[in-house]
Design a protein around this motif. Structure first.
Motif, PDB file in Angstrom:
ATOM      1  N   GLU A   1       0.835  -1.202   0.016  1.00 38.57           N
ATOM      2  CA  GLU A   1       0.050   0.089  -0.153  1.00 38.57           C
ATOM      3  C   GLU A   1       0.953   1.142  -0.076  1.00 38.57           C
ATOM      4  N   LYS A   2       2.084   1.237   0.505  1.00 34.52           N
ATOM      5  CA  LYS A   2       2.932   2.384   0.574  1.00 34.52           C
ATOM      6  C   LYS A   2       3.282   2.988  -0.615  1.00 34.52           C
ATOM      7  N   VAL A   3       3.227   2.016  -1.732  1.00 32.47           N
ATOM      8  CA  VAL A   3       3.449   2.587  -3.209  1.00 32.47           C
ATOM      9  C   VAL A   3       2.111   2.732  -3.863  1.00 32.47           C
ATOM     10  N   GLY A   4       0.799   2.206  -3.430  1.00 33.27           N
ATOM     11  CA  GLY A   4      -0.349   2.617  -4.107  1.00 33.27           C
ATOM     12  C   GLY A   4      -0.835   1.333  -4.723  1.00 33.27           C
ATOM     13  N   ALA A   5      -0.357   0.132  -4.578  1.00 34.49           N
ATOM     14  CA  ALA A   5      -0.831  -1.148  -5.281  1.00 34.49           C
ATOM     15  C   ALA A   5      -2.345  -1.522  -4.505  1.00 34.49           C
ATOM     16  N   ASP A   6      -3.167  -1.950  -5.528  1.00 35.92           N
ATOM     17  CA  ASP A   6      -4.549  -2.287  -5.325  1.00 35.92           C
ATOM     18  C   ASP A   6      -4.536  -3.640  -4.448  1.00 35.92           C
ATOM     19  N   ASP A   7      -3.632  -4.348  -4.589  1.00 37.44           N
ATOM     20  CA  ASP A   7      -3.789  -5.690  -3.898  1.00 37.44           C
ATOM     21  C   ASP A   7      -2.332  -6.442  -4.085  1.00 37.44           C
ATOM     22  N   PHE A   8      -1.936  -7.432  -3.127  1.00 35.82           N
ATOM     23  CA  PHE A   8      -1.019  -8.031  -3.071  1.00 35.82           C
ATOM     24  C   PHE A   8      -1.582  -9.654  -2.958  1.00 35.82           C
ATOM     25  N   LEU A   9      -0.417 -10.357  -3.877  1.00 39.87           N
ATOM     26  CA  LEU A   9      -0.956 -11.696  -3.887  1.00 39.87           C
ATOM     27  C   LEU A   9       0.392 -12.584  -3.908  1.00 39.87           C
ATOM     28  N   ALA A  10       0.669 -13.696  -2.978  1.00 38.49           N
ATOM     29  CA  ALA A  10       1.778 -14.305  -2.874  1.00 38.49           C
ATOM     30  C   ALA A  10       1.874 -15.480  -3.997  1.00 38.49           C
ATOM     31  N   LYS A  11       2.811 -15.833  -4.526  1.00 42.14           N
ATOM     32  CA  LYS A  11       2.653 -16.898  -5.724  1.00 42.14           C
ATOM     33  C   LYS A  11       3.023 -18.045  -4.881  1.00 42.14           C
ATOM     34  N   PHE A  12       2.444 -19.048  -5.441  1.00 41.51           N
ATOM     35  CA  PHE A  12       1.802 -19.082  -6.609  1.00 41.51           C
ATOM     36  C   PHE A  12       0.629 -20.021  -6.447  1.00 41.51           C
ATOM     37  N   HIS A  13      -0.724 -19.297  -6.484  1.00 40.22           N
ATOM     38  CA  HIS A  13      -1.784 -20.193  -5.971  1.00 40.22           C
ATOM     39  C   HIS A  13      -3.005 -19.725  -7.203  1.00 40.22           C
ATOM     40  N   PRO A  14      -3.028 -20.854  -8.135  1.00 38.16           N
ATOM     41  CA  PRO A  14      -3.857 -20.384  -9.234  1.00 38.16           C
ATOM     42  C   PRO A  14      -5.316 -20.038  -9.062  1.00 38.16           C
ATOM     43  N   ASP A  15      -5.886 -20.740  -7.948  1.00 35.13           N
ATOM     44  CA  ASP A  15      -7.417 -20.288  -7.774  1.00 35.13           C
ATOM     45  C   ASP A  15      -7.346 -18.756  -7.276  1.00 35.13           C
ATOM     46  N   MET A  16      -6.456 -18.520  -6.164  1.00 31.21           N
ATOM     47  CA  MET A  16      -6.276 -17.080  -5.672  1.00 31.21           C
ATOM     48  C   MET A  16      -6.061 -16.011  -6.737  1.00 31.21           C
ATOM     49  N   LEU A  17      -5.100 -16.432  -7.538  1.00 30.50           N
ATOM     50  CA  LEU A  17      -5.055 -15.429  -8.874  1.00 30.50           C
ATOM     51  C   LEU A  17      -6.301 -15.361  -9.829  1.00 30.50           C
ATOM     52  N   ALA A  18      -6.624 -16.325 -10.016  1.00 34.02           N
ATOM     53  CA  ALA A  18      -7.838 -16.378 -10.722  1.00 34.02           C
ATOM     54  C   ALA A  18      -9.056 -15.616 -10.144  1.00 34.02           C
ATOM     55  N   GLU A  19      -9.208 -15.517  -8.814  1.00 34.98           N
ATOM     56  CA  GLU A  19     -10.318 -15.033  -8.479  1.00 34.98           C
ATOM     57  C   GLU A  19     -10.027 -13.431  -8.446  1.00 34.98           C
ATOM     58  N   LYS A  20      -8.642 -13.059  -8.116  1.00 32.96           N
ATOM     59  CA  LYS A  20      -8.407 -11.548  -8.450  1.00 32.96           C
ATOM     60  C   LYS A  20      -8.788 -11.231  -9.936  1.00 32.96           C
ATOM     61  N   VAL A  21      -8.358 -12.097 -10.954  1.00 33.30           N
ATOM     62  CA  VAL A  21      -8.754 -11.450 -12.330  1.00 33.30           C
ATOM     63  C   VAL A  21     -10.341 -11.638 -12.361  1.00 33.30           C
ATOM     64  N   ILE A  22     -10.946 -12.630 -11.934  1.00 36.02           N
ATOM     65  CA  ILE A  22     -12.421 -12.513 -12.132  1.00 36.02           C
ATOM     66  C   ILE A  22     -13.187 -11.516 -11.528  1.00 36.02           C
ATOM     67  N   GLU A  23     -12.744 -11.067 -10.430  1.00 37.03           N
ATOM     68  CA  GLU A  23     -13.047  -9.663  -9.752  1.00 37.03           C
ATOM     69  C   GLU A  23     -13.032  -8.503 -10.669  1.00 37.03           C
ATOM     70  N   ARG A  24     -11.942  -8.455 -11.399  1.00 36.58           N
ATOM     71  CA  ARG A  24     -11.834  -7.229 -12.374  1.00 36.58           C
ATOM     72  C   ARG A  24     -12.661  -7.672 -13.532  1.00 36.58           C
ATOM     73  N   VAL A  25     -12.830  -8.800 -14.085  1.00 38.40           N
ATOM     74  CA  VAL A  25     -13.677  -9.072 -15.118  1.00 38.40           C
ATOM     75  C   VAL A  25     -15.197  -8.865 -14.988  1.00 38.40           C
ATOM     76  N   HIS A  26     -15.546  -9.011 -13.655  1.00 37.15           N
ATOM     77  CA  HIS A  26     -16.770  -8.664 -13.231  1.00 37.15           C
ATOM     78  C   HIS A  26     -17.027  -7.234 -13.180  1.00 37.15           C
ATOM     79  N   ALA A  27     -16.006  -6.742 -12.456  1.00 32.49           N
ATOM     80  CA  ALA A  27     -16.015  -4.936 -12.282  1.00 32.49           C
ATOM     81  C   ALA A  27     -16.015  -4.320 -13.617  1.00 32.49           C
ATOM     82  N   VAL A  28     -15.161  -4.810 -14.571  1.00 27.23           N
ATOM     83  CA  VAL A  28     -14.952  -3.942 -15.743  1.00 27.23           C
ATOM     84  C   VAL A  28     -16.090  -4.488 -16.762  1.00 27.23           C
TER      85      VAL A  28
END
Length: 316
Positions: A280-307
């Motif tokens: 957050e210090k540099v203004g990122a929207d989120d942080f995700l530790a590597k590598f968890h396909p489902d967790m990464l997919a959920e972040k992308v799917i959230e953006r798919v829904h939002a956009v």
């Protein structure tokens, strides 16, 4: 070297300054190698090792360390060279990558150096596709090779790259086909893992090698009259990268008037050291530790829904 992390709190001040500290070591010969200090838990003389039947040759054994049992990998063997001999005189660099702890057997440990990421460069052209380097730099006019540990670990213990059934719905797949994500990572293995994950959702991917390449790409789009915000629904960026790290890339994007609103997820194997406050210090929207396909997919799917909800005609 046992106190290698004594000043971690001071080192967190490097965040957003495009700087890093490398622990320098030698494996088999005079060549110097480096690893980011943030990934190092401690450095120890080689402990007594217990062999594990049917384990891969690169795993020289396991050892009890700090109340846990970890695998000790021969870094010389792992990078395609001859095994280290006289391992009782070697050192073990205890590291944390992608939420797991492992030790790397090396011949000697030299010192810690403080560098700017713009002094660290991608491997020279002509090194081929099978090398184990993410970057190179120079210290005291000597070449230092930074090893792609994620590539080594993927060969020793491959991880599941598939998204679980049910995570991607039909509606998501339909919307995703019209959308694009920018992926930035200096590790070829990590970059491919993220790309395959995102493409399983149906989203198109532009994959770049480092922060400077990504920054140039975004500014060039803008100069061509193409808004990066219209081109990409999000950027997924590694933190450790030559030329320009993920923190600095994020900070630069946030300072650009035209595309400072880009959604940025920092995706890093530095999970054991960094937390969301640092991101957050540099203004990122989120942080995700590597590598968890489902967790990464959920972040992308959230953006798919939002956009997707703001794009007319998708449901027609």
């Amino acid at each position: 070297m046992a106190g290698v992390l004594d000043s971690v709190n001071q080192r967190t001040q490097l965040v957003g300054e495009n700087r890093l500290e490398l622990l320098l070591f030698r494996v088999n010969g005079s060549q110097l190698y480096g690893i980011n200090v943030f990934k190092v838990r401690e450095v120890l003389p080689c402990p007594r090792l217990t062999n594990i039947p049917k384990s891969k040759q690169v795993v020289r054994g396991i050892a009890p360390i700090r109340g846990g049992t970890i695998s000790i990998l021969d870094l010389s063997l792992a990078t395609g060279n001859s095994p280290l001999d006289d391992i009782e005189s070697c050192f073990t660099v205890i590291t944390e990558y992608n939420g797991s702890t492992q030790g790397f057997l090396v011949r000697s440990v030299e010192r810690i150096v403080n560098l700017n990421w713009n002094e660290v460069h991608p491997p020279p052209r002509g090194t081929g596709h099978e090398h184990y380097l993410t970057a190179v730099t120079k210290v005291d006019n000597k070449l230092v090779e930074i090893i792609d540990v994620e590539k080594i670990l993927s060969e020793v213990a491959p991880i599941n790259e598939n998204i679980s059934e049910g995570v991607i719905t039909e509606d998501v797949a339909k919307t995703a086909a019209d959308l694009k994500v920018l992926v930035v990572d200096d590790s070829k293995i990590a970059r491919k893992q993220v790309q395959r994950c995102v493409e399983q959702i149906g989203v198109q991917v532009t994959a770049l090698n480092d922060g400077l390449e990504a920054w140039n790409h975004l500014t060039q789009l803008q100069e061509q009259g193409i808004s990066p915000l219209d081109e990409y629904i999000m950027m997924i960026s590694d933190i450790e990268m030559p030329e320009m790290d993920g923190y600095t890339l994020t900070a630069e994007v946030r300072q650009h008037a035209s595309f400072k609103a880009m959604h940025i997820v920092l995706h890093s194997s530095l999970s054991g050291v960094f937390n969301k406050a640092m991101v957050e210090k540099v203004g990122a929207d989120d942080f995700l530790a590597k590598f968890h396909p489902d967790m990464l997919a959920e972040k992308v799917i959230e953006r798919v829904h939002a956009v997707g909800a703001t794009i007319p005609g998708l449901d027609e």
